[in-house]
Design a protein around this motif. Structure first.
Motif, mmCIF file in Angstrom:
data_model
loop_
_atom_site.group_PDB
_atom_site.id
_atom_site.type_symbol
_atom_site.label_atom_id
_atom_site.label_comp_id
_atom_site.label_asym_id
_atom_site.label_seq_id
_atom_site.Cartn_x
_atom_site.Cartn_y
_atom_site.Cartn_z
ATOM 1 N N ASP B 33 0.859 -1.048 0.007
ATOM 2 C CA ASP B 33 0.037 0.011 0.037
ATOM 3 C C ASP B 33 0.915 1.274 -0.016
ATOM 4 N N PRO B 36 3.015 2.329 -3.606
ATOM 5 C CA PRO B 36 2.102 3.007 -4.457
ATOM 6 C C PRO B 36 1.644 4.525 -4.083
ATOM 7 N N ARG B 43 1.142 10.409 -0.682
ATOM 8 C CA ARG B 43 1.638 10.463 0.830
ATOM 9 C C ARG B 43 2.922 10.755 0.750
ATOM 10 N N PHE B 99 -7.961 -12.457 -2.678
ATOM 11 C CA PHE B 99 -7.267 -11.491 -2.654
ATOM 12 C C PHE B 99 -6.140 -11.020 -3.444
ATOM 13 N N ALA B 107 3.476 -10.577 0.094
ATOM 14 C CA ALA B 107 4.101 -9.475 0.601
ATOM 15 C C ALA B 107 3.086 -8.659 1.714
ATOM 16 N N ALA B 108 1.945 -8.896 1.183
ATOM 17 C CA ALA B 108 0.580 -7.954 1.877
ATOM 18 C C ALA B 108 0.740 -8.662 3.392
ATOM 19 N N ASN B 116 -3.939 0.225 7.004
ATOM 20 C CA ASN B 116 -3.991 1.197 5.747
ATOM 21 C C ASN B 116 -5.522 1.855 5.686
ATOM 22 N N LEU B 194 -7.205 -9.117 -7.786
ATOM 23 C CA LEU B 194 -6.666 -7.713 -8.262
ATOM 24 C C LEU B 194 -7.720 -6.841 -8.887
HETATM 25 C C1 LIG Z 1 -1.977 -4.755 -7.227
HETATM 26 C C2 LIG Z 1 -2.428 -4.823 -6.037
HETATM 27 C C3 LIG Z 1 -3.583 -5.570 -5.435
HETATM 28 C C4 LIG Z 1 -4.214 -5.433 -4.128
HETATM 29 N N1 LIG Z 1 -5.425 -6.298 -4.018
HETATM 30 C C5 LIG Z 1 -5.841 -6.224 -2.836
HETATM 31 C C6 LIG Z 1 -7.048 -7.027 -2.492
HETATM 32 O O1 LIG Z 1 -7.511 -7.857 -3.275
HETATM 33 N N2 LIG Z 1 -7.806 -6.854 -1.075
HETATM 34 C C7 LIG Z 1 -7.103 -5.872 -0.343
HETATM 35 O O2 LIG Z 1 -7.610 -5.869 0.899
HETATM 36 N N3 LIG Z 1 -6.103 -4.925 -0.417
HETATM 37 C C8 LIG Z 1 -5.489 -5.165 -1.813
HETATM 38 N N4 LIG Z 1 -4.232 -4.557 -1.862
HETATM 39 C C9 LIG Z 1 -3.829 -3.484 -0.794
HETATM 40 C C10 LIG Z 1 -2.788 -4.072 -0.051
HETATM 41 O O3 LIG Z 1 -1.959 -5.178 -0.640
HETATM 42 C C11 LIG Z 1 -3.009 -4.660 1.400
HETATM 43 O O4 LIG Z 1 -3.865 -3.847 1.962
HETATM 44 C C12 LIG Z 1 -1.986 -5.059 2.203
HETATM 45 O O5 LIG Z 1 -2.398 -5.945 3.127
HETATM 46 C C13 LIG Z 1 -1.319 -4.108 2.885
HETATM 47 O O6 LIG Z 1 -0.040 -4.714 3.784
HETATM 48 P P1 LIG Z 1 1.466 -4.246 3.655
HETATM 49 O O7 LIG Z 1 1.917 -5.031 4.500
HETATM 50 O O8 LIG Z 1 1.857 -4.225 2.022
HETATM 51 O O9 LIG Z 1 1.337 -2.763 4.201
HETATM 52 P P2 LIG Z 1 2.155 -1.618 4.011
HETATM 53 O O10 LIG Z 1 2.028 -0.686 2.403
HETATM 54 O O11 LIG Z 1 3.716 -1.714 4.391
HETATM 55 O O12 LIG Z 1 1.479 -0.675 5.049
HETATM 56 C C14 LIG Z 1 0.217 -0.002 4.794
HETATM 57 C C15 LIG Z 1 -0.210 0.998 6.121
HETATM 58 O O13 LIG Z 1 -0.052 0.428 7.235
HETATM 59 C C16 LIG Z 1 0.745 0.898 7.924
HETATM 60 N N5 LIG Z 1 1.342 -0.094 8.660
HETATM 61 C C17 LIG Z 1 1.615 -1.396 8.277
HETATM 62 N N6 LIG Z 1 2.121 -2.241 9.270
HETATM 63 C C18 LIG Z 1 1.445 -1.296 10.447
HETATM 64 C C19 LIG Z 1 1.656 -1.976 12.017
HETATM 65 N N7 LIG Z 1 1.892 -3.002 12.295
HETATM 66 N N8 LIG Z 1 1.225 -0.868 12.843
HETATM 67 C C20 LIG Z 1 0.871 0.125 12.316
HETATM 68 N N9 LIG Z 1 0.746 0.884 11.003
HETATM 69 C C21 LIG Z 1 1.311 -0.101 10.104
HETATM 70 C C22 LIG Z 1 2.018 1.448 7.110
HETATM 71 O O14 LIG Z 1 2.631 2.633 7.800
HETATM 72 C C23 LIG Z 1 0.932 2.006 6.059
HETATM 73 O O15 LIG Z 1 0.517 3.186 6.281
HETATM 74 C C24 LIG Z 1 -3.603 -4.478 -3.324
HETATM 75 C C25 LIG Z 1 -2.415 -3.831 -3.517
HETATM 76 C C26 LIG Z 1 -2.028 -3.981 -4.692
HETATM 77 C C27 LIG Z 1 -0.678 -2.945 -4.976
#
Ligand SMILES: Cc1cc2nc3c(=O)[nH]c(=O)nc-3n(C[C@H](O)[C@H](O)[C@H](O)COP(=O)(O)OP(=O)(O)OC[C@H]3O[C@@H](n4cnc5c(N)ncnc54)[C@H](O)[C@@H]3O)c2cc1C
Ligand code: FES
Ligand code: FES
Lengths: 157, 288
Positions: B33, B36, B43, B99, B107-108, B116, B194
């Protein structure tokens, strides 16, 4: 400019030690700093899979991952798949099945396909489709891609 | 793009929480998140970038004394393939199955998905259905302090939560569901991966002899935050599921949902989906 930090990791079997700006993505590190152009930049936002690489045995989109997060980890890119000039069986299967057209998606597609087969050597065609959902190809229509992967399943790789 | 002055990758939770207490910190987990959002200029980085991925205490999934605990760093892939989750809370696996792609799921993290705070954050819906709470850790007077908050009260607005800047979300926890628990999840789209959810619905409760109890219903992408559907829950609680009850639940669902018109779908279409998904999931519960 943001600060830099020291980074050590294994890239295609060899140790790398490099200083990187902390905001750099893995994809930028590979392509711009390490001059490994196999891994492709297309969407830059996780949608297309052209930048797929393996980190510690799992595939990720290198356009979203921060380079600093590679510290102590093991990376494989398309350059590390074959041995020297010999193609890896997955690469050869793509060639044999005419699964490559412009080729831009292929480094990511092949890394992902290979990872799927490594994790599940009995992969079904349906599982291949699901596993390759994150890899977009604008040319082939995917049928030959799936044929290529199918031909590898059952072979030891 | 960025003015990061300091990069920190702590290995201990206490260390991470101490760093947060200094203020001006951007937390990164999987980055799916964050990256991008930075690239699109939505941000900016704070002066300190803290990568929490090295903190072992934030990893893993466990079941202890009837409580399931998912560390904030558990990825969607790990949750999907975890034995405890598959056995006790398969609704989370059903959601993971809808998802993104393999690469994104790898990675998520669950913590990133929750923090988020997108109204369309998919993993939040089954967690609301499971009655989950989050743990928030901060540094106070020389030691770490942890509070628990129901996930239900966590979200305030798109991207806004009750988490303070000096708090780290460390884990999400919920009671192991009873043997009668049935949980169902539905995401719109022919191939949901996606696709940013247009509408998601989660329904769960104890289903025994036709009777539905301890019912929880959650909707995603039909309001400013993921939400618990109070009227729908009330229409179902303690009832024997039949066509009339299901129709009453559909009407209640339209009351609970507050969908918007946007580029992805109209209000009318979102309401339509809420209705048919609610009906479909309740029929699935009956068949269970
Ligand atoms: C191509 C694509 C497809 C996607 N599809 C989906 C989907 O189908 N469904 C869906 O729900 N999401 C989707 N997402 C969004 C994203 O992948 C998810 O929300 C994911 O779980 C975010 O986790 P991350 O570890 O990558 O977060 P990061 O990008 O590392 O962090 C996200 C936010 O949370 C904060 N943060 C992270 N961990 C903590 C913590 N432990 N305590 C406090 N703050 C924290 C960070 O500062 C940031 O603001 C998609 C994204 C992309 C790029
Ligand atoms: S360039 Fe990374 S997914 Fe498209
Ligand atoms: S071969 Fe051209 S994009 Fe796939």
């Amino acid at each position: 400019m943001s600060v830099k930090t020291e980074l050590e990791f294994i890239l295609n079997g060899r140790p790398v030690n490099i200083e990187v700006p902390v905001h750099m993505t893995v994809l930028a590190l590979l392509r711009e700093s390490l001059d490994l152009k196999g891994t492709k930049y297309a969407c830059g936002e996780g949608e297309c899979g052209a930048c797929t690489i393996e980190v510690d045995g799992t595939t990720i989109n290198s356009c979203l991952m921060m380079a600093v997060d590679l510290q102590g980890r093991e990376v494989m890119t398309i350059e590390g798949l074959g041995k020297g000039n010999a193609l890896h069986p997955m690469q050869q299967a793509f060639v044999d099945h005419g699964a490559v057209q412009c080729g831009f998606c292929m480094p990511g597609m092949i890394i992902q396909a290979n990872n799927l087969v490594k994790k599940n050597p009995d992969l079904s065609r349906e599982e291949m489709k699901r596993g390759l959902e994150g890899n977009v190809c604008r040319c082939t229509g995917y049928t030959k891609v799936l044929d290529a992967v199918a031909s590898v399943v059952g072979l030891k790789i | 793009m960025s003015e990061i002055e300091k990069y920190i990758a702590p290995t201990k939770l206490a260390e991470a929480v101490k760093v947060l207490s200094g203020g001006g910190v951007t937390i990164v987990a999987g980055g799916t998140d964050l990256t991008p959002q930075i690239n699109e200029g939505k941000r900016r980085y704070e002066a300190t970038l803290m990568n929490i991925q090295r903190v072992q205490e934030l990893k893993g999934i466990s079941l202890e004394e009837g409580e399931i605990r998912i560390g904030c760093l558990a990825t969607v892939s790990e949750i999907w393939h975890n034995d405890i989750i598959a056995e006790c809370a398969p609704i989370l696996c059903d959601t993971a199955n809808c998802f993104a792609s393999d690469q994104i799921r790898n990675a998520a993290t669950i913590g990133g998905n929750i923090c988020n705070a997108s109204p369309a954050g998919d993993m939040i819906i089954p967690l609301l259905v499971l009655g989950a709470s989050v743990e928030l850790a901060r540094w106070k007077e020389g030691k770490m302090e942890i509070r628990r908050e129901p996930l239900n009260h966590f979200f305030k607005a798109p991207g806004k939560t009750i988490r303070l800047d000096n708090e780290l979300l460390t884990a999400v926890v919920f009671d192991k569901p009873s043997v009668d628990f049935v949980g169902q999840f539905r995401k719109s789209g022919p191939r949901p991966a996606l696709e940013i959810s247009t509408v998601t619905v989660g329904i769960g409760g104890d289903y025994n002899d036709g009777k539905f109890e301890n019912v929880r219903v959650a909707f995603g992408a039909v309001g400013p935050t993921p939400l618990r559907a109070a009227a729908t829950e009330q229409a179902l609680e303690g009832k024997t599921l039949n066509d009339d009850v299901i129709q009453a639940a559909v009407v209640a669902a339209w009351q609970d949902a507050r969908p918007i018109d946007d580029i992805r779908a109209t209000t009318w279409y979102r309401n339509h989906l809420i209705g048919i998904f609610t009906e479909e999931l309740l029929n699935n519960v009956c068949q269970n």
